[in-house]
Design a protein around this motif. Structure first.
Motif, mmCIF file in Angstrom:
data_model
loop_
_atom_site.group_PDB
_atom_site.id
_atom_site.type_symbol
_atom_site.label_atom_id
_atom_site.label_comp_id
_atom_site.label_asym_id
_atom_site.label_seq_id
_atom_site.Cartn_x
_atom_site.Cartn_y
_atom_site.Cartn_z
ATOM 1 N N SER A 221 0.823 -1.256 0.006
ATOM 2 C CA SER A 221 0.018 -0.227 -0.082
ATOM 3 C C SER A 221 0.861 1.248 0.074
ATOM 4 O O SER A 221 0.490 2.143 -0.622
ATOM 5 C CB SER A 221 -0.827 -0.144 1.284
ATOM 6 N N VAL A 222 1.962 1.067 0.723
ATOM 7 C CA VAL A 222 2.842 2.289 0.781
ATOM 8 C C VAL A 222 3.588 2.619 -0.557
ATOM 9 O O VAL A 222 3.716 3.563 -1.326
ATOM 10 C CB VAL A 222 3.991 2.082 2.002
ATOM 11 N N HIS A 223 4.184 1.613 -1.072
ATOM 12 C CA HIS A 223 4.897 1.360 -2.329
ATOM 13 C C HIS A 223 4.050 1.774 -3.625
ATOM 14 O O HIS A 223 4.537 2.082 -4.715
ATOM 15 C CB HIS A 223 5.805 -0.052 -2.560
ATOM 16 N N ALA A 224 2.753 1.783 -3.645
ATOM 17 C CA ALA A 224 1.679 2.126 -4.476
ATOM 18 C C ALA A 224 1.807 3.348 -4.898
ATOM 19 O O ALA A 224 1.345 3.857 -6.054
ATOM 20 C CB ALA A 224 0.358 1.711 -4.113
ATOM 21 N N TRP A 225 2.360 4.435 -3.863
ATOM 22 C CA TRP A 225 2.492 5.754 -4.219
ATOM 23 C C TRP A 225 3.908 6.137 -5.066
ATOM 24 O O TRP A 225 4.154 7.255 -4.900
ATOM 25 C CB TRP A 225 2.224 6.456 -2.941
ATOM 26 N N ASP A 226 4.790 5.179 -4.982
ATOM 27 C CA ASP A 226 6.279 5.562 -5.238
ATOM 28 C C ASP A 226 6.385 5.944 -6.528
ATOM 29 O O ASP A 226 7.231 6.913 -6.648
ATOM 30 C CB ASP A 226 7.132 4.249 -4.926
ATOM 31 N N GLY A 227 5.622 5.367 -7.436
ATOM 32 C CA GLY A 227 5.744 5.934 -8.734
ATOM 33 C C GLY A 227 5.543 7.311 -9.125
ATOM 34 O O GLY A 227 6.265 7.980 -9.695
ATOM 35 N N GLY A 228 4.502 7.840 -8.505
ATOM 36 C CA GLY A 228 4.286 9.166 -8.591
ATOM 37 C C GLY A 228 5.236 10.108 -8.169
ATOM 38 O O GLY A 228 5.182 11.207 -8.443
ATOM 39 N N LEU A 229 5.371 9.661 -6.802
ATOM 40 C CA LEU A 229 6.231 10.177 -5.949
ATOM 41 C C LEU A 229 7.713 10.568 -6.592
ATOM 42 O O LEU A 229 8.109 11.927 -6.616
ATOM 43 C CB LEU A 229 6.564 9.639 -4.435
ATOM 44 N N VAL A 230 8.365 9.556 -7.199
ATOM 45 C CA VAL A 230 9.677 9.850 -7.662
ATOM 46 C C VAL A 230 9.464 10.488 -9.170
ATOM 47 O O VAL A 230 10.406 11.261 -9.366
ATOM 48 C CB VAL A 230 10.269 8.351 -8.070
ATOM 49 N N GLU A 231 8.303 10.279 -9.898
ATOM 50 C CA GLU A 231 8.276 11.146 -11.176
ATOM 51 C C GLU A 231 8.228 12.363 -10.976
ATOM 52 O O GLU A 231 8.763 13.365 -11.477
ATOM 53 C CB GLU A 231 6.906 10.712 -11.825
ATOM 54 N N ALA A 232 7.198 12.907 -10.112
ATOM 55 C CA ALA A 232 7.010 14.563 -9.637
ATOM 56 C C ALA A 232 8.274 15.005 -9.152
ATOM 57 O O ALA A 232 8.793 16.012 -9.206
ATOM 58 C CB ALA A 232 5.947 14.768 -8.943
ATOM 59 N N GLY A 233 8.773 14.140 -8.024
ATOM 60 C CA GLY A 233 10.148 14.539 -7.092
ATOM 61 C C GLY A 233 11.201 14.913 -8.079
ATOM 62 O O GLY A 233 12.051 15.791 -7.865
ATOM 63 N N ALA A 234 11.333 13.947 -9.041
ATOM 64 C CA ALA A 234 12.607 13.775 -9.702
ATOM 65 C C ALA A 234 12.484 15.395 -10.697
ATOM 66 O O ALA A 234 13.587 16.065 -10.819
ATOM 67 C CB ALA A 234 12.762 12.931 -11.076
ATOM 68 N N ARG A 235 11.423 15.680 -11.111
ATOM 69 C CA ARG A 235 11.086 17.167 -12.040
ATOM 70 C C ARG A 235 11.597 18.086 -11.119
ATOM 71 O O ARG A 235 12.252 19.168 -11.579
ATOM 72 C CB ARG A 235 9.705 17.097 -12.575
ATOM 73 N N VAL A 236 11.131 18.062 -9.858
ATOM 74 C CA VAL A 236 11.322 19.056 -9.063
ATOM 75 C C VAL A 236 13.129 19.369 -8.552
ATOM 76 O O VAL A 236 13.439 20.430 -8.693
ATOM 77 C CB VAL A 236 10.631 18.987 -7.504
ATOM 78 N N MET A 237 13.670 18.385 -8.467
ATOM 79 C CA MET A 237 15.044 18.252 -8.219
ATOM 80 C C MET A 237 15.605 18.654 -9.028
ATOM 81 O O MET A 237 16.694 19.314 -9.285
ATOM 82 C CB MET A 237 15.417 16.861 -7.787
ATOM 83 N N VAL A 238 15.314 18.136 -10.377
ATOM 84 C CA VAL A 238 16.028 18.805 -11.677
ATOM 85 C C VAL A 238 15.940 20.169 -11.892
ATOM 86 O O VAL A 238 17.153 20.710 -12.224
ATOM 87 C CB VAL A 238 15.417 17.833 -12.730
ATOM 88 N N GLU A 239 15.031 20.669 -11.568
ATOM 89 C CA GLU A 239 14.837 22.251 -11.855
ATOM 90 C C GLU A 239 15.642 22.897 -10.925
ATOM 91 O O GLU A 239 16.296 24.233 -11.074
ATOM 92 C CB GLU A 239 13.267 22.722 -11.885
ATOM 93 N N ARG A 240 15.570 22.558 -9.576
ATOM 94 C CA ARG A 240 16.423 22.957 -8.437
ATOM 95 C C ARG A 240 17.781 22.972 -8.713
ATOM 96 O O ARG A 240 18.471 23.784 -8.715
ATOM 97 C CB ARG A 240 15.957 22.475 -7.065
#
Length: 369
Positions: free
Chosen positions: A174-193
C-alpha cells in the motif's frame, strides 16, 4: 514593466485606496505601523496571490470587514494587464482574474505581475530553517520554470497520501503504490532546483562579492536524494530516488513518514568557506539575502523578458552605508526599472539620485507630497 494603478478594498489597514504610480516608482514615507509595508504587500500579492510576510489570507482582511480585494494594472511594452484578487472570509473563497477572465486554477494566473521584494525579513532565508530556503526556491521556480508548479503540487499531494499510509501502518504494498508518482514528480522538482542553482551560482558569487565589497560567497544545492555524478536528467534522478526509498524503507516504517525526497532538500550559503546559517555574521547573512534577491530579479527578467518591479521595504536600515550604496548602484546600473520603496523619513530616501515621487502613508491613507 511597471504598475500604473493600484486599487485596494479592505486590505490590511486600507479601507479603500486608489493610487496612480509613476513608471519610475515611488517613495512611501511614514512612521512604522501606518501601512507602508502593507501597500508593498498588496503589490506583491498580485504576483503569487500570497503574502510575502507569510500571513494567511484571513489575516489580510481589514479588521471588521468580510473580504479584501486587490487590483493592479501593469504595463509592459505598451500593453496593459489588469490583475485582481479577492478573498471572502465567509466561505474562504479566493477569486483571481486576469483582464477580467477567471482561470480554472489560481496557479494559472501566477506571474502575470512580475515583482521582487527586498525586506529585512529576507535574512530568514539564509539564517532560518531549511523550509525557508525551499519556499524561496519553490516560489521562484514556479514563476520562472514552466511545469514546475504543477510538478510540485503533484509531489505534495502524493507525499501526503504516502505519509498517511505509513502513519496508519498499512502494508508495504500500500505504501509502495505511491512510489511511482512520488519519484516522477519529485525528480522533476529536483532537476529544476539543481539546474537553477548551477545556472545562477556564478551570478550569486559575483553579486555577493560586489555587495560585500570583495568577500567571496557561494550557493550550493544539497538534495536529500544522492544525485548521480554530472548533470542528471529526470530518468536518472527517478532511479536514484527509487533506490533511496528502498534503502530508507525500514526507517520510514519506524517513523511513520517519508524521510527522503525534495521535501528534505537544502540550499547552502557560504562565505570565506563558512556556512552562513551556522557561522555567518549578521552582515554576511544580510548580504547573502540581498544577493539572492538580485539573482531572483535576474531570473525573472530572463524568464519574463522584462525587468520586474523592485520593492524595497526599509532595507537600508539593516545595512551599513557601503552595502546600501552598492545595492543602489546595482538598481541604477540594471537599466530602467520601477522602484517602490518605504522609509521612515525623507532623509532616508536615496535611490541612485533618482527623484522618485514621494507619498506620505498615515493610518491607511496615502497622500502625495
Amino acid at each position: 514593466l511597471h504598475i500604473s494603478h493600484l486599487r485596494l478594498t479592505d486590505f490590511r489597514n486600507f479601507a479603500g485606496l486608489e493610487l496612480e504610480l509613476d513608471p519610475r516608482g515611488a517613495a512611501l514615507l511614514g512612521d512604522n505601523g501606518q501601512g507602508k509595508t502593507n501597500l508593498l504587500e498588496s503589490i506583491y500579492y498580485l504576483q503569487i496571490f500570497r503574502s510575502f510576510r507569510g500571513a494567511t489570507d484571513e489575516r489580510l482582511i481589514r479588521f471588521g470587514a468580510d473580504f479584501f480585494r486587490v487590483q493592479g494594472t501593469a504595463v509592459a511594452d505598451g500593453r496593459e494587464t489588469t490583475v485582481a484578487a479577492a478573498y471572502r472570509r465567509a466561505d474562504r473563497e479566493k477569486r483571481v482574474t486576469v483582464d477580467g477572465v477567471q482561470p480554472e486554477r489560481v496557479g494559472e494566473a501566477i506571474g502575470a505581475m512580475s515583482v521582487v521584494v527586498f525586506a529585512p525579513s529576507d535574512v530568514g532565508i539564509v539564517a532560518g530553517s531549511p523550509s525557508e530556503r525551499r519556499r524561496f526556491l519553490d516560489i521562484l521556480l514556479s514563476l520562472a520554470r514552466p511545469g514546475y508548479l504543477r510538478a510540485l503540487q503533484r509531489y505534495r499531494l502524493v507525499l501526503r497520501q504516502r505519509n498517511a499510509a505509513l502513519r496508519d501502518g498499512r502494508s508495504a504494498a500500500s505504501v509502495h503504490a505511491w512510489d511511482g508518482g512520488l519519484v516522477e514528480a519529485g525528480a522533476r522538482v529536483m532537476v529544476e532546483r539543481a539546474r537553477w542553482t548551477a545556472d545562477r551560482s556564478g551570478s550569486f558569487a559575483e553579486l555577493y562579492r560586489t555587495v560585500s565589497g570583495g568577500e567571496e560567497g557561494s550557493i550550493e544545492y544539497l538534495p536529500a536524494v544522492t544525485m548521480p555524478e554530472g548533470e542528471a536528467g529526470a530518468e536518472e534522478l527517478q532511479a536514484a530516488f527509487e533506490a533511496e526509498l528502498a534503502r530508507t524503507g525500514e526507517r520510514e516504517r519506524r517513523r511513520g513518514m517519508t524521510v527522503t525526497g525534495p521535501h528534505r532538500d537544502e540550499l547552502r550559503f557560504q562565505a570565506v568557506g563558512r556556512d552562513l546559517r551556522a557561522f555567518g555574521s549578521g552582515g554576511q547573512q544580510r548580504t547573502a539575502a540581498v544577493s539572492l534577491r538580485m539573482v531572483e530579479a535576474e531570473t525573472l527578467e530572463e524568464a519574463r523578458g522584462h525587468r520586474p518591479i523592485v520593492l524595497l521595504d526599509d532595507v537600508f536600515a539593516e545595512l551599513d552605508p557601503g552595502r546600501s550604496t552598492r545595492i543602489l548602484e546595482w538598481i541604477e546600473g540594471a537599466g530602467e526599472r520601477q522602484v517602490i520603496l518605504t522609509a521612515p523619513k525623507p532623509s532616508d530616501v536615496a535611490v541612485g539620485g533618482a527623484d522618485l515621487p514621494r507619498f506620505s502613508v498615515s493610518a491607511g491613507r496615502v497622500f502625495r507630497l
